[in-house]
Design a protein around this motif. Structure first.
Motif, mmCIF file in Angstrom:
data_model
loop_
_atom_site.group_PDB
_atom_site.id
_atom_site.type_symbol
_atom_site.label_atom_id
_atom_site.label_comp_id
_atom_site.label_asym_id
_atom_site.label_seq_id
_atom_site.Cartn_x
_atom_site.Cartn_y
_atom_site.Cartn_z
ATOM 1 N N CYS A 1 -20.803 -26.463 42.235
ATOM 2 C CA CYS A 1 -19.826 -27.143 43.077
ATOM 3 C C CYS A 1 -20.013 -26.594 44.484
ATOM 4 O O CYS A 1 -20.105 -25.380 44.672
ATOM 5 C CB CYS A 1 -18.422 -26.823 42.564
ATOM 6 N N CYS A 2 -20.132 -27.465 45.477
ATOM 7 C CA CYS A 2 -20.353 -27.002 46.851
ATOM 8 C C CYS A 2 -19.250 -27.517 47.765
ATOM 9 O O CYS A 2 -19.020 -28.717 47.847
ATOM 10 C CB CYS A 2 -21.720 -27.483 47.352
ATOM 11 N N ARG A 3 -18.566 -26.577 48.434
ATOM 12 C CA ARG A 3 -17.540 -26.996 49.397
ATOM 13 C C ARG A 3 -17.702 -26.215 50.704
ATOM 14 O O ARG A 3 -16.733 -25.828 51.331
ATOM 15 C CB ARG A 3 -16.131 -26.866 48.811
ATOM 16 N N GLY B 1 -18.251 -32.845 51.666
ATOM 17 C CA GLY B 1 -18.012 -32.791 50.216
ATOM 18 C C GLY B 1 -16.542 -32.784 49.923
ATOM 19 O O GLY B 1 -15.792 -33.417 50.664
ATOM 20 N N PRO B 2 -16.078 -32.069 48.918
ATOM 21 C CA PRO B 2 -16.903 -31.237 48.049
ATOM 22 C C PRO B 2 -17.865 -32.060 47.196
ATOM 23 O O PRO B 2 -17.529 -33.169 46.781
ATOM 24 C CB PRO B 2 -15.894 -30.515 47.153
ATOM 25 N N CYS B 3 -19.053 -31.474 46.940
ATOM 26 C CA CYS B 3 -20.062 -32.148 46.125
ATOM 27 C C CYS B 3 -20.210 -31.428 44.788
ATOM 28 O O CYS B 3 -20.110 -30.208 44.730
ATOM 29 C CB CYS B 3 -21.402 -32.125 46.839
ATOM 30 N N ARG B 4 -20.472 -32.199 43.761
ATOM 31 C CA ARG B 4 -20.711 -31.610 42.441
ATOM 32 C C ARG B 4 -21.993 -32.212 41.897
ATOM 33 O O ARG B 4 -22.249 -33.407 42.043
ATOM 34 C CB ARG B 4 -19.557 -31.936 41.489
ATOM 35 N N GLY C 1 -26.351 -32.925 46.709
ATOM 36 C CA GLY C 1 -25.151 -33.098 47.515
ATOM 37 C C GLY C 1 -25.412 -34.075 48.647
ATOM 38 O O GLY C 1 -26.548 -34.538 48.822
#
Ligand code: BF8
Length: 626
Positions: free
Chosen positions: A46-48, A53-56, A64
């Motif tokens: 998980c990238c925030r 994002g946040p992107c998963r 992402g």
């Protein structure tokens, strides 16, 4: 007889009954409410770190918005995690440098171990001849503080490594430069649009960890010894039964000994003891939780009430007049919980401010007054106890603690038959290892984590290791788990294999040696370096491994990185949120070997974890032909 985990659990269950009566929350309830945990978070995918994002990452969405893949996302998260831990330990070390800078004759803080200060000064090439010890202390503190931001060069303590190792670290870009630079560079690298190459991210994670272990933490440990004394073996007790119903109970919790030392000093004064008697108590008992407890246990024999996941338990006894905290590992839950009881929850550091606490700002200049005010506040609170809520589980064990490197060298000097003179080196210990009387050593460290049955992994791993003639050096909450179980009682030598048992008898030591708090894992690095130098080996050749079976904090990841960075294989019982990237897993469990000669093993099955450690120690022995 050891205290079993079942007995710990029964005591906790009884305390939770009290909690239920007063409507208190508890980590057991909160952990349940948070389960199952987010699968993306668990795998690190998980990238925030930016606002697109946040992107998963999923099979349908493998990148992402910026195009970063799972490996880059996991790598950046791992590096940020490390930077958090390195910053935290190192800032603790910085505080200790500041305290040393404030030390003065007759002041709140004094130099208790001048020989150690002189030794480090010589090591750092600082002129000591004819200098007043406090002038030297201030000069050393300032040089220490410069290590955080110096524009050029590497951490000074790297010169403690065996020949060639520092150069190898420099060559591989793992040698730490200024401490703050490594933390800042890590945050820079993991910013959106910077590094997404796993290899680069792992290398920087190691370097950032090394800035902690061979920089901030090592200065924290060494200068704490200068200020408060280098630990020597001392007897104490561990578990909640150390709290005394008839006494005013003050529990110190956190990490920085500057606070806990001062509280102990005042709680021990005749003035305060008389005052406690005047309010109907028999005396004052100071006990500790988490690493600050390790600090005062090692130097003063102050009893250890418990480790990380017992911090709520001390309040649930209904007999805690004040829980006084400095920084790190403090549950914000202590605020609302203490409101259910008469307990005063006292925060003291601008770094750790929490709702529902009484904030008494603590600093080196006013430390004496602050500590006195806190002790007095606890005594005044004794009358507010609710007797119907008081229950202290009668569990405790004896423990001998205080095994600094200096103390280990001393107790083991002359244990082997061929040894006639005192060597002042690790050679006698090496002889025990070479002959196979001791097979090797495990550095057991780290926290508790609700994901693992509390203390179970620590205790079971240690039992199996000592039965196999592997000596344990322990720190942090792992050390407290051992002490509560009884593994730091000298009689625990009966659980050892014949070889280790014999060494324990000759040296009069327990088989699990308490080396201190988490910043004191730097002591373990020094010991490993000494062993390597005294044997003409590199650290990564020694039959020594590190293990954190129940770890939970960012600091633990930073530690893991410097233990691996130092060349010691490290075994984890909890995954550091990297399972979402095969490349990151490969790098951490194998790839780092090409730079440091060591790597991680992650195994959540505790039985398997201990077998893998023993296997690794035996492999190292075979490679050495011993
Ligand atoms: O400082 S107190 S929970 S983080 S092991 Fe873990 Fe325990 Fe915290 Fe290390 Ni020490």
């Amino acid at each position: 007889k050891l205290t079993t985990v079942e007995e710990f659990e029964a005591a906790t269950a009884r305390l939770l009954e009290t909690g239920a009566k007063v409507g208190a929350d508890a980590w057991q309830i909160r952990a349940k409410n948070q389960t199952p945990h987010c699968k993306f978070g668990e795998q690190g995918i998980c990238c925030r770190i930016c606002a697109m994002g946040p992107c998963r990452i999923t099979p349908k969405a493998p990148r992402g918005v910026c195009g970063c893949d799972a490996h880059g996302i996991v790598g950046r998260n791992f590096l940020k995690f490390t930077a958090g831990g390195a910053a935290t330990h190192s800032d603790h070390g910085r505080e200790i440098c500041h305290t040393l800078y404030c030390a003065k004759e007759g002041g709140n803080y004094q130099v208790k171990d001048p020989e150690k200060l002189l030794r480090i000064a010589k090591e750092w090439g600082v002129e000591t001849e004819g200098k007043d010890i406090y002038d030297l202390a201030h000069e050393m503190a300032e040089i220490g503080l410069m290590e955080y931001g110096k524009p050029f060069g590497y951490q000074r303590f790297l010169d403690r490594m065996p020949e060639g190792q520092k150069e190898k670290l420099i060559e591989n870009e793992i040698a730490p430069r200024a401490i703050d630079r490594e933390v800042a560079s890590s945050l820079h690298m993991s910013h959106m649009g910077c590094s997404s190459l796993p290899e680069a991210l792992v290398k920087q994670s190691l370097r950032c960890g090394m800035a902690d272990g061979w920089g901030g933490s090592m200065m924290g440990t060494e200068f704490s010894d200068v200020l408060f004394g280098t630990p020597k073996p001392i007897d104490t007790e561990a578990n909640l039964g150390v709290m005394v119903e008839e006494n005013v109970n003050i529990v110190v919790h956190g990490h920085d000994p500057s606070l806990s030392e001062m509280i102990c000093e005042y709680a021990d004064s005749k003035e305060m003891i008389d005052y406690a008697k005047s309010v109907g108590a028999k005396g004052i008992t100071v006990s500790g939780v988490c690493c600050t407890s390790n600090e005062v246990a090692m130097r003063r024999g102050v009893p250890m009430a418990g480790n990380f996941l017992q911090q709520e338990n001390v309040v649930l006894t209904g007999a805690c007049e004040a829980i006084v905290v400095d920084v790190q590992c403090i549950f914000p839950a202590l605020g609302p919980l203490s409101k259910c009881f008469h307990t005063k929850f006292v925060t003291t550091s601008p770094i750790a401010q929490m709702p529902d606490s009484e904030f008494i700002r603590f600093n080196a200049e006013t430390a004496g007054e602050n500590a006195k005010a806190i002790v007095k506040m606890a005594i005044d609170n004794f009358k507010n106890r609710k007797p119907e809520l008081v229950h202290i589980p009668q569990l405790k064990q004896k423990a001998t603690v205080g095994y600094s490197v200096e103390a280990i060298v001393k107790v083991l000097d002359g244990v082997t038959n061929s040894q006639v003179d005192v060597t002042g080196t690790t050679k006698p210990l090496l002889e025990c290892i070479t002959s196979g009387v001791i097979r090797g050593a495990v550095a057991m460290v780290g926290c508790n984590n609700p994901k693992i049955r509390p203390d179970y992994a620590h205790i079971e791993l240690m039992k199996k290791c000592i039965a196999n003639d592997i000596v344990i050096i322990a720190s942090g909450c792992s050390a407290q788990a051992a002490a509560k179980a009884g593994l730091m009682d000298k009689s625990a030598r009966d659980l050892c294999g014949a070889g280790l048992k014999r060494v324990c008898e000759l040296a009069d030591i327990p088989p699990v040696l308490h080396m201190g708090s988490c910043v004191d894992i730097s002591r373990m690095m020094i010991l490993a370096a000494e062993l390597a130098k005294d044997s003409g080996l590199q650290i990564n050749q020694l039959p020594v491994v590190g293990c954190a079976p129940e770890w939970m904090s960012e600091k633990a990841v930073s530690i893991g990185n410097y233990v691996v960075g130092t060349g010691i294989d490290t075994f984890l019982g909890v995954d550091p949120y990297v399972s979402g990237s095969s490349e990151m897993c490969e790098l951490l469990t194998e790839g780092t070997r090409k730079w440091t000669g060591a790597a991680y093993t992650v195994e959540t099955d505790i039985e398997k974890l201990v077998d893998l450690m023993i296997e690794r120690i035996e492999e190292k022995r075979t490679a050495l032909g011993i």
